[in-house]
Design an enzyme around this catalytic site. Structure first.
Site, mmCIF file in Angstrom:
data_model
loop_
_atom_site.group_PDB
_atom_site.id
_atom_site.type_symbol
_atom_site.label_atom_id
_atom_site.label_comp_id
_atom_site.label_asym_id
_atom_site.label_seq_id
_atom_site.Cartn_x
_atom_site.Cartn_y
_atom_site.Cartn_z
ATOM 1 N N GLU A 47 17.525 -9.708 11.827
ATOM 2 C CA GLU A 47 17.325 -8.660 12.839
ATOM 3 C C GLU A 47 17.403 -9.295 14.230
ATOM 4 O OE1 GLU A 47 16.929 -5.280 13.316
ATOM 5 O OE2 GLU A 47 16.579 -5.836 15.402
ATOM 6 N N ARG A 129 9.089 8.270 13.756
ATOM 7 C CA ARG A 129 9.953 7.190 13.266
ATOM 8 C C ARG A 129 9.154 5.887 13.119
ATOM 9 N NH1 ARG A 129 13.464 3.337 15.436
ATOM 10 N NH2 ARG A 129 15.283 2.916 14.127
ATOM 11 N N ARG A 210 14.341 13.043 24.991
ATOM 12 C CA ARG A 210 13.393 13.120 23.879
ATOM 13 C C ARG A 210 11.970 12.969 24.410
ATOM 14 N NH1 ARG A 210 16.148 8.834 19.734
ATOM 15 N NH2 ARG A 210 15.090 10.048 18.158
ATOM 16 N N ASP A 321 24.072 3.993 9.813
ATOM 17 C CA ASP A 321 24.803 4.476 10.992
ATOM 18 C C ASP A 321 26.031 3.634 11.298
ATOM 19 O OD1 ASP A 321 22.996 6.496 11.337
ATOM 20 O OD2 ASP A 321 22.486 6.005 13.411
ATOM 21 N N ALA A 334 19.302 9.751 8.833
ATOM 22 C CA ALA A 334 18.428 8.802 8.135
ATOM 23 C C ALA A 334 18.494 9.042 6.625
ATOM 24 C CB ALA A 334 16.995 8.940 8.641
HETATM 25 C C1 FAD Z 1 18.029 12.268 18.765
HETATM 26 C C2 FAD Z 1 18.145 11.875 17.325
HETATM 27 C C3 FAD Z 1 17.438 12.582 16.369
HETATM 28 C C4 FAD Z 1 17.565 12.258 15.011
HETATM 29 N N1 FAD Z 1 16.888 12.992 14.093
HETATM 30 C C5 FAD Z 1 17.063 12.731 12.774
HETATM 31 C C6 FAD Z 1 16.389 13.510 11.796
HETATM 32 O O1 FAD Z 1 15.616 14.415 12.113
HETATM 33 N N2 FAD Z 1 16.624 13.214 10.480
HETATM 34 C C7 FAD Z 1 17.467 12.214 10.084
HETATM 35 O O2 FAD Z 1 17.641 12.006 8.874
HETATM 36 N N3 FAD Z 1 18.100 11.448 11.000
HETATM 37 C C8 FAD Z 1 17.923 11.679 12.322
HETATM 38 N N4 FAD Z 1 18.560 10.912 13.249
HETATM 39 C C9 FAD Z 1 19.446 9.813 12.778
HETATM 40 C C10 FAD Z 1 18.667 8.568 12.370
HETATM 41 O O3 FAD Z 1 17.742 8.216 13.382
HETATM 42 C C11 FAD Z 1 19.653 7.419 12.123
HETATM 43 O O4 FAD Z 1 20.646 7.853 11.211
HETATM 44 C C12 FAD Z 1 18.982 6.182 11.545
HETATM 45 O O5 FAD Z 1 17.835 5.823 12.281
HETATM 46 C C13 FAD Z 1 19.974 5.013 11.525
HETATM 47 O O6 FAD Z 1 19.380 3.889 10.935
HETATM 48 P P1 FAD Z 1 20.192 2.527 10.774
HETATM 49 O O7 FAD Z 1 19.271 1.604 10.077
HETATM 50 O O8 FAD Z 1 21.522 2.772 10.182
HETATM 51 O O9 FAD Z 1 20.483 2.034 12.264
HETATM 52 P P2 FAD Z 1 19.493 1.600 13.429
HETATM 53 O O10 FAD Z 1 18.216 2.348 13.378
HETATM 54 O O11 FAD Z 1 20.291 1.687 14.682
HETATM 55 O O12 FAD Z 1 19.149 0.077 13.108
HETATM 56 C C14 FAD Z 1 20.057 -0.962 13.349
HETATM 57 C C15 FAD Z 1 19.292 -2.276 13.448
HETATM 58 O O13 FAD Z 1 20.233 -3.340 13.595
HETATM 59 C C16 FAD Z 1 19.802 -4.217 14.609
HETATM 60 N N5 FAD Z 1 20.990 -4.877 15.175
HETATM 61 C C17 FAD Z 1 21.925 -4.345 15.999
HETATM 62 N N6 FAD Z 1 22.852 -5.264 16.317
HETATM 63 C C18 FAD Z 1 22.503 -6.398 15.665
HETATM 64 C C19 FAD Z 1 23.078 -7.699 15.599
HETATM 65 N N7 FAD Z 1 24.180 -8.019 16.284
HETATM 66 N N8 FAD Z 1 22.481 -8.644 14.833
HETATM 67 C C20 FAD Z 1 21.349 -8.343 14.134
HETATM 68 N N9 FAD Z 1 20.756 -7.127 14.174
HETATM 69 C C21 FAD Z 1 21.329 -6.161 14.931
HETATM 70 C C22 FAD Z 1 19.078 -3.316 15.604
HETATM 71 O O14 FAD Z 1 18.184 -4.046 16.418
HETATM 72 C C23 FAD Z 1 18.372 -2.338 14.665
HETATM 73 O O15 FAD Z 1 17.105 -2.800 14.276
HETATM 74 C C24 FAD Z 1 18.422 11.191 14.610
HETATM 75 C C25 FAD Z 1 19.114 10.456 15.574
HETATM 76 C C26 FAD Z 1 18.981 10.790 16.919
HETATM 77 C C27 FAD Z 1 19.741 9.989 17.940
#
Ligand code: FAD
Length: 436
Positions: A47, A129, A210, A321, A334
């Site tokens: 991370e 979250r 937000r 994502d 999510a």
């Molecule tokens: C306004 C809003 C409302 C939402 N509401 C909902 C909802 O109600 N229900 C739902 O299901 N979803 C919702 N979502 C979507 C949801 O939040 C995301 O789909 C989810 O959090 C994505 O998780 P992730 O682990 O894929 O990515 P992220 O949460 O972006 O995690 C990525 C991680 O990778 C790390 N990282 C990045 N680059 C590097 C690197 N180079 N090296 C090492 N680590 C790195 C980051 O620090 C982070 O910890 C919402 C999104 C938004 C914007």
């Protein structure tokens, strides 16, 4: 330069002969790591931040996401039940949201009353979250995570992947699972050569503000509307409110749709409070604008990955994502991360030889990509419904609500057991054909 290898995240005994590097500890990477623990898949989670993130506000999860959680580890689902909140009004357990006009009076002068949409299979639950991340991280052994490790490059060799971090450290793993978020660097190592135009996420045409409002204040401003999830629909604007933190707080997402491109380097942009309020100067009830008193005047641009032609390239695979960033109009981003985690960890649990890793990724790609990409596409369409710009429903609120009563069913009712069965069959076929 120091050289390390991924090796720490497995339960001893029967350890498979490969090691996975997971990049990114968001909801996707963490849920996947929990799946790896269950299937005794050795991993190290890298991370970039120096600790787990606490950024973000409310997240709503549909029944598919809750089932996926349960299937990854029933303890996860049990803990989620303890931190999640439903609608506060008794009898509204199966209501996803009530639709109202965002305009002055919420549509009362037209004779419009809050119209519910949801389904018998759906149960309203949302969480902060931060609380969701807390329960996920509580299941991850500390020694399997390395913080302050920002990945710079991921390079494929014949039988392994070499990861270089910004701090100069180099690590090796049998395969890399990129879960580094919508703009994570790992995506280009999967798509860059074959589909360079699909590497960068594209702007969806909207940004959000937000905030989290103490429920007592939200109730004072919105009355009973505050206690249950609501969508206030307007021209180019949409306000979503729902209870979180066991009903003690109200989560607000205020959407602004624009025709302008997003031209800023960063995905967030600080504005003044006056500029934020000016975004909602027309056609928005003052009570909704008042809720912005608790909002940081920070625009969060919404980017998505509308097209992802493949989720893997040899020994590098995309999750969450990074693969399928979506607009949040179907509250499903999510949930799709958790489904990815379920299917991919299950398939990796079947791998007995490192040579089979790309075959497991191929099976994962076949099962997950069509569904997750459909969520991205239909979410963008849902955004049109929320702003009276849908080609069929237009400004007809009855039609909009009818659409919402149907549109989520394919997401919520999906048979995840069947996904795993199909994944098993496909993986068995691929390994038999490849004789590995
Ligand atoms: C306004 C809003 C409302 C939402 N509401 C909902 C909802 O109600 N229900 C739902 O299901 N979803 C919702 N979502 C979507 C949801 O939040 C995301 O789909 C989810 O959090 C994505 O998780 P992730 O682990 O894929 O990515 P992220 O949460 O972006 O995690 C990525 C991680 O990778 C790390 N990282 C990045 N680059 C590097 C690197 N180079 N090296 C090492 N680590 C790195 C980051 O620090 C982070 O910890 C919402 C999104 C938004 C914007």
């Amino acid at each position: 330069m120091t050289l390390s290898s991924s090796s720490t995240g497995s339960v001893s005994g029967g350890e498979p002969p490969f090691k996975i590097a997971i990049i990114g500890a968001g909801i996707g990477g963490l849920a996947f790591a929990i799946g790896c623990l269950k299937h005794k898949v050795p991993y190290t989670l890298y991370e970039s931040a120096d600790k787990y993130s606490i950024v973000g506000a409310g997240v709503g999860l549909g029944p598919n996401a809750l089932r996926a959680m349960d299937m990854i580890d029933p303890r996860l689902r049990a803990m989620y039940n303890d931190i999640s909140s439903g609608n506060l009004t008794p009898g509204k357990d199966h209501v996803m949201m009530d639709a109202l006009y965002a305009e002055d009076g919420f549509g009362e002068s037209r004779g419009w009353e809050a119209a519910s949409f949801g389904a018998a299979c759906y149960e309203r639950t949302s969480a902060h979250r931060r609380d969701l991340l807390d329960i996920l991280t509580s299941m991850i052994p500390k020694e399997t995570v390395r913080f302050s490790k920002r990945v710079k490059t991921v390079e494929q060799r014949v039988d392994r992947v070499v990861i270089t971090f910004e701090d100069g450290e180099v690590a090796e793993a049998s395969a890399v699972i990129g879960s580094d978020g919508a703009k994570g660097p790992t995506r280009k190592f999967v798509l860059g050569e074959r589909y360079p135009e699909e590497v960068a996420a594209t702007y969806s045409g909207k940004y959000v503000y937000r905030s989290i409002i103490p429920m007592k204040d939200a109730l004072e401003i919105l009355g009973d509307h505050a206690g249950d999830a609501k969508s206030f629909i307007g021209h180019n604007v949409n306000f979503i409110t729902f209870p979180i933190s066991k009903g003690t707080q109200c989560n607000l997402v205020a959407f602004k749709f624009t025709d302008e491109p997003w031209t800023h380097d960063q995905w967030t942009r600080r504005v003044t409070k006056e500029e934020m309020v000016a975004d909602f100067a027309h056609g928005v009830d003052k009570r909704l604008v008042k809720l912005l008193d608790w909002a940081d005047p920070l625009q969060w641009s919404l980017h998505h990955h509308m097209n992802t032609p493949t989720y893997y390239n040899g020994l590098i695979c995309l999750l969450g994502d990074l693969a399928h960033a979506t607009t949040p109009h179907q509250a499903s981003g999510a949930g799709q991360c958790i489904e990815d985690a379920l299917v991919l960890s299950h398939l990796l649990g079947k791998v007995r030889d490192a040579k089979q890793l790309p075959l497991a990724f191929k099976a994962y790609d076949s099962i997950r990509r069509p569904r997750a990409q459909k969520v991205v596409k239909t979410s963008q369409e849902a955004g049109q419904l929320y702003t009276f710009t849908h080609p069929e429903a237009g400004e007809d609120m009855e039609k909009i609500v009818q659409n919402f009563r149907q549109r989520f069913l394919w997401i919520w009712e999906h048979d995840l057991e069947q996904d795993l069965r199909e994944g098993d069959e496909l993986f068995a076929k691929l390994t038999a054909a490849g004789q590995v």
